[in-house]
Design an enzyme around this catalytic site. Structure first.
Site, mmCIF file in Angstrom:
data_model
loop_
_atom_site.group_PDB
_atom_site.id
_atom_site.type_symbol
_atom_site.label_atom_id
_atom_site.label_comp_id
_atom_site.label_asym_id
_atom_site.label_seq_id
_atom_site.Cartn_x
_atom_site.Cartn_y
_atom_site.Cartn_z
ATOM 1 N N LYS A 196 0.919 -1.232 -0.125
ATOM 2 C CA LYS A 196 -0.285 -0.134 -0.126
ATOM 3 C C LYS A 196 0.955 1.334 0.020
ATOM 4 O O LYS A 196 1.325 1.590 1.002
ATOM 5 C CB LYS A 196 -0.991 0.009 1.391
ATOM 6 N N GLU A 198 8.872 15.797 15.929
ATOM 7 C CA GLU A 198 9.399 15.797 14.371
ATOM 8 C C GLU A 198 8.653 16.585 13.370
ATOM 9 O O GLU A 198 7.333 16.719 13.515
ATOM 10 C CB GLU A 198 9.206 14.423 13.829
ATOM 11 N N GLU A 249 9.497 0.912 11.018
ATOM 12 C CA GLU A 249 10.550 2.236 10.700
ATOM 13 C C GLU A 249 9.763 3.407 11.030
ATOM 14 O O GLU A 249 8.900 3.896 10.065
ATOM 15 C CB GLU A 249 11.116 1.713 9.311
ATOM 16 N N CYS A 259 13.590 10.795 6.991
ATOM 17 C CA CYS A 259 13.490 10.338 8.230
ATOM 18 C C CYS A 259 14.948 10.606 9.049
ATOM 19 O O CYS A 259 14.664 10.719 10.249
ATOM 20 C CB CYS A 259 13.132 8.637 8.357
HETATM 21 P P1 NAD Z 1 2.096 8.111 7.821
HETATM 22 O O1 NAD Z 1 2.271 7.379 8.901
HETATM 23 O O2 NAD Z 1 1.349 9.362 7.406
HETATM 24 O O3 NAD Z 1 1.736 7.181 6.371
HETATM 25 C C1 NAD Z 1 2.513 6.029 6.017
HETATM 26 C C2 NAD Z 1 1.525 5.078 5.303
HETATM 27 O O4 NAD Z 1 0.715 4.452 6.416
HETATM 28 C C3 NAD Z 1 0.582 5.600 4.311
HETATM 29 O O5 NAD Z 1 0.943 4.807 3.275
HETATM 30 C C4 NAD Z 1 -0.713 5.799 5.194
HETATM 31 O O6 NAD Z 1 -1.682 5.727 4.081
HETATM 32 C C5 NAD Z 1 -0.484 4.813 5.695
HETATM 33 N N1 NAD Z 1 -1.537 4.546 7.001
HETATM 34 C C6 NAD Z 1 -1.996 5.869 7.730
HETATM 35 N N2 NAD Z 1 -2.770 5.417 8.774
HETATM 36 C C7 NAD Z 1 -2.810 3.916 8.715
HETATM 37 C C8 NAD Z 1 -3.659 3.100 9.468
HETATM 38 N N3 NAD Z 1 -4.421 3.363 10.559
HETATM 39 N N4 NAD Z 1 -3.501 1.787 9.009
HETATM 40 C C9 NAD Z 1 -2.797 1.423 7.850
HETATM 41 N N5 NAD Z 1 -2.034 2.332 7.334
HETATM 42 C C10 NAD Z 1 -1.988 3.424 7.369
HETATM 43 O O7 NAD Z 1 3.574 8.730 7.214
HETATM 44 P P2 NAD Z 1 4.053 9.503 5.975
HETATM 45 O O8 NAD Z 1 3.431 10.949 6.487
HETATM 46 O O9 NAD Z 1 3.644 9.078 4.815
HETATM 47 O O10 NAD Z 1 5.592 9.753 6.045
HETATM 48 C C11 NAD Z 1 6.454 10.678 6.841
HETATM 49 C C12 NAD Z 1 6.664 9.713 8.124
HETATM 50 O O11 NAD Z 1 7.553 8.610 7.903
HETATM 51 C C13 NAD Z 1 7.850 10.724 9.147
HETATM 52 O O12 NAD Z 1 7.212 10.370 10.438
HETATM 53 C C14 NAD Z 1 9.227 10.087 8.929
HETATM 54 O O13 NAD Z 1 9.970 10.157 9.978
HETATM 55 C C15 NAD Z 1 8.761 8.638 8.759
HETATM 56 N N6 NAD Z 1 9.740 7.812 7.974
HETATM 57 C C16 NAD Z 1 10.385 6.910 8.613
HETATM 58 C C17 NAD Z 1 11.597 6.167 7.952
HETATM 59 C C18 NAD Z 1 12.358 5.235 8.719
HETATM 60 O O14 NAD Z 1 13.011 4.328 8.030
HETATM 61 N N7 NAD Z 1 12.359 5.050 9.924
HETATM 62 C C19 NAD Z 1 11.828 6.302 6.793
HETATM 63 C C20 NAD Z 1 10.963 7.463 5.914
HETATM 64 C C21 NAD Z 1 10.039 7.825 6.620
#
Ligand code: NAD
Length: 488
Positions: free
Chosen positions: A178, A390, A254, A288
């Site tokens: 997804k 963040e 992650e 991230c």
């Molecule tokens: P997000 O958590 O808003 O969304 C990530 C994914 O989760 C999307 O595909 C979203 O549709 C899905 N999602 C949201 N709610 C959900 C639920 N209840 N059930 C299942 N899926 C759900 O994150 P974002 O805004 O897309 O990305 C930015 C964040 O990602 C930042 O916090 C960043 O630090 C983090 N990030 C972490 C790493 C790492 O390796 N640690 C790498 C990249 C980004």
């Protein structure tokens, strides 16, 4: 109008309910296309297709055959480099030079590296003496976990998605991906490559949609999913962990970060500025691993703040195809509102705005994009929201310190623990401090140097588990011990 469809069982399909959502170009707010939202029937179909693939030709393939196919996928991405590049740039607005040097090549490399890991991993073997004084041989088989849900963010869409899909497939799993609702295109395009190179139908599926009440929730709660690998915000990670608890599904998390850089007075100043320029501002701060807190030894504090200001002010926003542009827009207007709310809070909390803090003046055709200025602050207490939360934008807060202990204490004083950088010419101090920082990754005199064989992941609220190299095998395989008693 471009249609972005779900990819299920080797074919592109629209959601039965006919729901669609917009895919917006963040550079100017224009409409790229409409995305077909997957509902429960599409998630059921994708999971069923993945299960059938595991029970069919994919599950019966030898490691050597799988490895060949994954090399084929990597080469397939490289062959269609320009298609992936165009799709990634349209979804994210990132500069051409960044996507072409980082996102797309790493998207391909993720298949090769894990094919190599799986090919070369040794198995455990123990010979034992039985109670009746005979011999038994124990060996561990690595078997795929099964159907793996891969839930991805928008900041490095192809790179982070293939970072999960590569090892999952190398280990013999089937996946349902997804992608983020903001960046659906490259995950969808990868379906074409899978078909072109002969990956069996059902091994790689893509469902589009949102989190709660949509594809994300339907997938993470699906009883046919065996494991969930997630990259995204900490808050989302905890919602997914709750969903996974009911089905006792394996999870890899992650999550977010609030990463510190510690700069000692003996540091090589060029290395510091090269590192900070990238770690604070690259990808418009939407990494991230990026730095949002900089701790500088007091005697060089003013100099580093001044240099950071100069760097921030030389960065030029612009269209991805403008080769002079250093940075693109944020991913969406919604994310810009979030980042701007922090810019506002910083002022209200009494920060000194060293530079930035607003929206850059853009040419008319780009005014509809989600632009923000690179921003540097000083003067806030360590407890402020700017220092604790963040932001995920091109900004950092700089704090002076007097002793090594004080720097380590402040660096560790957030709920997050993803990454850190330490800048010092004193090798003993660098090792000492790296060992004391509560993070999953620590760079010394650099940032974001990645050898894909090394463990990657966060501690504290930045994640659970490690992926990368053989560490990915721990998540994407089940170990099965076989004990054979040798009879006379
Ligand atoms: P997000 O958590 O808003 O969304 C990530 C994914 O989760 C999307 O595909 C979203 O549709 C899905 N999602 C949201 N709610 C959900 C639920 N209840 N059930 C299942 N899926 C759900 O994150 P974002 O805004 O897309 O990305 C930015 C964040 O990602 C930042 O916090 C960043 O630090 C983090 N990030 C972490 C790493 C790492 O390796 N640690 C790498 C990249 C980004």
């Amino acid at each position: 109008m471009k249609q972005i469809l779900n990819f299920i069982n080797g074919a592109y399909v629209a959601g039965q309910a006919g729901k669609t959502f917009k895919n917006i170009n963040p550079v100017d707010g224009s409409l790229i296309g409409m995305v077909s939202e997957a509902g429960q029937p599409e998630i059921d179909a994708a999971v069923a297709a993945a299960r059938a693939a595991l029970e069919g030709p994919w599950g019966k393939m030898s490691i050597a055959q799988r490895v060949d196919l994954l090399y084929g996928v990597a080469n397939g991405i490289t062959r269609r480099f320009d298609d992936f590049l165009e799709a990634e740039i349209a979804d994210t607005g990132k500069p051409h030079h960044l996507a072409s040097h980082l996102d797309i090549p790493r998207g391909a490399a993720n298949f090769k590296i894990f094919a190599d890991v799986v090919k070369n991993v040794p198995n455990e073997f123990f010979e034992m003496t039985t109670p009746d004084n005979k011999t038994a041989l124990n060996y561990a088989l690595r078997r795929p976990k099964g159907v793996v849900a891969v839930i991805c963010p928008w900041n490095l869409p192809l790179l982070l998605m293939t970072w999960k899909v590569g090892p999952a497939l190398a280990c013999g799993n089937a996946v349902v991906v997804k992608p983020s609702e903001e960046t659906p295109s490259t995950a969808a395009l990868l379906g074409e490559v899978m078909n072109e190179v002969g990956i069996p139908a059902g091994v790689y599926n893509v469902v589009h949609g949102f989190g709660p009440g949509s594809a994300g929730e339907f997938l993470t709660t699906h009883p046919g999913v065996n494991a969930i690998t997630f990259t995204g915000e900490t808050r989302t990670g905890s919602a997914i962990l709750r969903a996974a608890a009911d089905g006792i599904k394996a999870t890899s998390m992650e999550l977010g970060g609030k990463n510190p850089a510690i700069v000692f007075a003996d540091a090589d100043m060029d290395a510091v500025m090269v590192g900070l320029k990238r770690s604070v501002f690259e990808n418009t701060g939407q990494v991230c691993l990026g730095t949002e807190r900089v701790y500088v030894e007091r005697k060089i504090f003013d100099k580093v703040v001044q240099r950071l200001k100069e760097v921030a002010e030389t960065l030029k926003p612009g269209h991805p195809n403008d080769h002079d542009a250093d940075f693109g827009p944020l991913i969406s207007q919604e994310h810009r509102e979030k980042v701007m709310s922090y810019y506002q809070q910083a002022k209200e909390q009494g920060a000194t705005v060293v530079t930035g803090g607003g929206v850059p003046k853009m040419p008319k055709e780009l005014e509809g994009g989600s632009w923000v200025e690179p921003t540097v602050w000083t003067g806030l207490p360590e407890t402020s929201s700017i220092v604790q939360q963040e932001i995920f934008g091109p900004c950092c807060h700089v704090t002076p310190f007097d002793t090594e202990d004080e720097a380590v204490r402040m660096a560790n004083a957030t709920p997050y623990g993803l990454a850190a950088s330490v800048y010092s010419s004193d090798i003993n101090r660098a090792h000492r401090v790296a060992a004391r920082l509560e993070v999953g990754l620590c760079w010394v005199n650099s940032w974001f140097l990645r050898d894909l064989r090394t463990p990657f992941g966060g501690s504290k609220m930045s994640g659970i588990g490690r992926e990368g190299g053989v560490h990915s095998l721990e998540f994407y395989t089940e170990l099965r011990n076989v004990c054979v008693k040798l009879l006379d």
